[in-house]
Motif scaffolding. Structure first.
Motif, PDB file in Angstrom:
ATOM      1  N   ILE A   1       8.551   1.603   9.681  1.00 27.29           N
ATOM      2  CA  ILE A   1       8.309   2.871   9.525  1.00 27.29           C
ATOM      3  C   ILE A   1       7.646   3.066   8.105  1.00 27.29           C
ATOM      4  O   ILE A   1       6.875   3.749   7.844  1.00 27.29           O
ATOM      5  CB  ILE A   1       9.454   3.872   9.806  1.00 27.29           C
ATOM      6  N   TRP A   2       8.341   2.052   7.479  1.00 25.19           N
ATOM      7  CA  TRP A   2       8.208   2.664   5.562  1.00 25.19           C
ATOM      8  C   TRP A   2       6.803   1.850   5.912  1.00 25.19           C
ATOM      9  O   TRP A   2       6.047   2.426   4.753  1.00 25.19           O
ATOM     10  CB  TRP A   2       9.116   1.459   4.629  1.00 25.19           C
ATOM     11  N   LEU A   3       5.862   1.230   6.293  1.00 27.72           N
ATOM     12  CA  LEU A   3       4.908   0.108   6.311  1.00 27.72           C
ATOM     13  C   LEU A   3       3.453   1.638   6.597  1.00 27.72           C
ATOM     14  O   LEU A   3       2.590   1.279   5.650  1.00 27.72           O
ATOM     15  CB  LEU A   3       4.313  -0.599   7.361  1.00 27.72           C
ATOM     16  N   GLY A   4       4.193   1.856   7.757  1.00 28.62           N
ATOM     17  CA  GLY A   4       3.111   3.343   7.816  1.00 28.62           C
ATOM     18  C   GLY A   4       2.946   4.259   6.857  1.00 28.62           C
ATOM     19  O   GLY A   4       2.149   4.607   6.475  1.00 28.62           O
ATOM     20  N   ILE A   5       4.777   5.231   6.476  1.00 28.79           N
ATOM     21  CA  ILE A   5       4.154   5.670   5.133  1.00 28.79           C
ATOM     22  C   ILE A   5       3.697   5.383   4.157  1.00 28.79           C
ATOM     23  O   ILE A   5       3.003   6.015   3.800  1.00 28.79           O
ATOM     24  CB  ILE A   5       5.715   5.900   4.202  1.00 28.79           C
ATOM     25  N   ALA A   6       3.663   3.653   3.826  1.00 28.96           N
ATOM     26  CA  ALA A   6       3.642   3.163   2.616  1.00 28.96           C
ATOM     27  C   ALA A   6       1.643   2.891   2.269  1.00 28.96           C
ATOM     28  O   ALA A   6       1.060   3.359   2.160  1.00 28.96           O
ATOM     29  CB  ALA A   6       4.310   1.843   2.208  1.00 28.96           C
ATOM     30  N   GLN A   7       1.410   2.912   3.831  1.00 27.32           N
ATOM     31  CA  GLN A   7      -0.321   2.739   3.757  1.00 27.32           C
ATOM     32  C   GLN A   7      -0.567   3.785   4.086  1.00 27.32           C
ATOM     33  O   GLN A   7      -1.913   4.246   3.226  1.00 27.32           O
ATOM     34  CB  GLN A   7      -0.298   2.066   5.696  1.00 27.32           C
ATOM     35  N   GLY A   8      -0.704   5.000   4.088  1.00 26.84           N
ATOM     36  CA  GLY A   8      -0.568   7.042   3.622  1.00 26.84           C
ATOM     37  C   GLY A   8      -0.665   7.027   2.263  1.00 26.84           C
ATOM     38  O   GLY A   8      -1.679   7.686   1.793  1.00 26.84           O
ATOM     39  N   VAL A   9       0.859   6.258   1.873  1.00 25.71           N
ATOM     40  CA  VAL A   9       0.320   6.715   0.458  1.00 25.71           C
ATOM     41  C   VAL A   9      -0.769   5.706  -0.731  1.00 25.71           C
ATOM     42  O   VAL A   9      -1.405   6.271  -1.583  1.00 25.71           O
ATOM     43  CB  VAL A   9       2.255   6.626  -0.299  1.00 25.71           C
TER      44      VAL A   9
ATOM     45  N   ILE B   1      17.439  -4.937   3.793  1.00 25.40           N
ATOM     46  CA  ILE B   1      19.143  -3.838   4.532  1.00 25.40           C
ATOM     47  C   ILE B   1      18.867  -3.989   5.473  1.00 25.40           C
ATOM     48  O   ILE B   1      19.923  -3.857   6.301  1.00 25.40           O
ATOM     49  CB  ILE B   1      18.578  -2.623   2.916  1.00 25.40           C
ATOM     50  N   ASN B   2      17.631  -3.479   5.868  1.00 26.98           N
ATOM     51  CA  ASN B   2      16.902  -2.693   7.309  1.00 26.98           C
ATOM     52  C   ASN B   2      15.519  -3.215   8.071  1.00 26.98           C
ATOM     53  O   ASN B   2      14.581  -2.633   8.275  1.00 26.98           O
ATOM     54  CB  ASN B   2      17.393  -1.035   7.889  1.00 26.98           C
ATOM     55  N   PRO B   3      15.539  -5.257   8.158  1.00 31.42           N
ATOM     56  CA  PRO B   3      14.028  -5.148   8.726  1.00 31.42           C
ATOM     57  C   PRO B   3      13.753  -4.561   9.829  1.00 31.42           C
ATOM     58  O   PRO B   3      12.365  -3.840   9.852  1.00 31.42           O
ATOM     59  CB  PRO B   3      14.528  -6.321   8.879  1.00 31.42           C
ATOM     60  N   SER B   4      14.797  -4.452  10.566  1.00 35.34           N
ATOM     61  CA  SER B   4      14.281  -4.084  12.097  1.00 35.34           C
ATOM     62  C   SER B   4      13.492  -2.186  11.884  1.00 35.34           C
ATOM     63  O   SER B   4      12.341  -1.857  12.860  1.00 35.34           O
ATOM     64  CB  SER B   4      15.597  -3.453  13.174  1.00 35.34           C
ATOM     65  N   GLU B   5      13.307  -0.946  10.633  1.00 35.01           N
ATOM     66  CA  GLU B   5      12.722  -0.481  10.640  1.00 35.01           C
ATOM     67  C   GLU B   5      12.128  -0.532   9.165  1.00 35.01           C
ATOM     68  O   GLU B   5      11.430   0.451   9.131  1.00 35.01           O
ATOM     69  CB  GLU B   5      13.661   1.032  10.209  1.00 35.01           C
ATOM     70  N   TYR B   6      11.487  -1.237   8.815  1.00 33.05           N
ATOM     71  CA  TYR B   6      10.441  -1.696   8.133  1.00 33.05           C
ATOM     72  C   TYR B   6       9.220  -1.223   8.544  1.00 33.05           C
ATOM     73  O   TYR B   6       8.654  -0.435   7.904  1.00 33.05           O
ATOM     74  CB  TYR B   6      10.644  -3.724   7.771  1.00 33.05           C
TER      75      TYR B   6
ATOM     76  N   HIS C   1      19.142   3.302   5.741  1.00 37.60           N
ATOM     77  CA  HIS C   1      17.604   4.156   5.399  1.00 37.60           C
ATOM     78  C   HIS C   1      17.090   4.054   4.582  1.00 37.60           C
ATOM     79  O   HIS C   1      15.814   3.713   4.151  1.00 37.60           O
ATOM     80  CB  HIS C   1      17.707   4.899   6.525  1.00 37.60           C
ATOM     81  N   THR C   2      17.321   4.480   3.824  1.00 39.57           N
ATOM     82  CA  THR C   2      16.811   5.248   1.965  1.00 39.57           C
ATOM     83  C   THR C   2      16.525   4.236   1.255  1.00 39.57           C
ATOM     84  O   THR C   2      16.051   4.380   0.366  1.00 39.57           O
ATOM     85  CB  THR C   2      17.185   6.626   1.293  1.00 39.57           C
ATOM     86  N   SER C   3      16.983   3.401   1.393  1.00 38.65           N
ATOM     87  CA  SER C   3      16.472   2.265   0.916  1.00 38.65           C
ATOM     88  C   SER C   3      15.572   0.838   0.897  1.00 38.65           C
ATOM     89  O   SER C   3      15.385   0.034   0.149  1.00 38.65           O
ATOM     90  CB  SER C   3      18.144   1.647   0.343  1.00 38.65           C
TER      91      SER C   3
END
Length: 182
Positions: free
Chosen positions: A123-131, A116-121, A107-109
């Motif tokens: 989530i990262w995209l949502g966080i990255a959008q805010g950043v 590594i974990n494309p099914s959860e990507y 998860h953390t990578s």
């Protein structure tokens, strides 16, 4: 009647938005993830299964290689959920700790290595959008998240070793810590 048509329009709008997002991914992240998976499979095929197994067994000798280095290599090379399978080469005693460490690292990578974990990507995209809206660099966040994850995975794996020892003692179970090479 207006309520029903508004609900139907909203319901269809949800799927239309989902379709637009999916098409966006088809032209951005999915080709990247696919090519990274091809690269990882090529490296594993080149290195060979036996050498991968030998790496895992050698890594079980100390906590740093067991819960810091091996989870990184496994997740990077195999992705989630296959990274978990590297634990099959570890002695039984370390398997609970291995799972604790590798499950967290997958998860953390994600920000740095989306394959590594494309099914959860998403989530990262949502966080990255805010950043990005804040005008900040998402790669800085991704690297920090990965390093904090590596440290916490190491600590979590090692603490699970102590938990395993406690439970084994409590239950009268003896698990081998011995690493056996074929």
């Amino acid at each position: 009647m207006k309520i029903i048509t508004d609900l139907a329009s909203g319901f269809m709008g949800l799927f239309q938005t989902g379709g637009k997002t999916f098409i966006g991914w088809m032209s951005s992240i999915i080709p990247v993830v696919l090519l990274l998976l091809v690269l990882m499979n090529a490296i594993i095929a080149f290195v060979g299964d036996k050498k991968m197994a030998k790496l895992a067994k050698a890594s079980s000798r100390n906590p740093v290689t067991r819960y810091l280095i091996l989870p990184f290599v496994s997740a990077f090379m195999l992705g989630n959920p296959m990274a978990h399978s590297m634990g099959r080469f570890l002695p039984e005693y370390y398997k609970p700790s291995w799972y604790a460490s590798i499950a967290q690292f997958c998860h953390t990578s994600n920000g740095v290595f989306p394959h590594i974990n494309p099914s959860e990507y998403f989530i990262w995209l949502g966080i990255a959008q805010g950043v990005q809206k804040l005008g900040l660099n998402t790669m800085d966040l991704a690297i920090r998240y990965m390093f904090v994850g590596l440290l916490m995975n190491f600590i979590g794996g090692w603490i699970t070793d102590f938990t395993t020892a406690y439970v084994c003692k409590q239950q009268g179970v003896t698990l081998s810590k011995k690493v056996e090479f074929n």
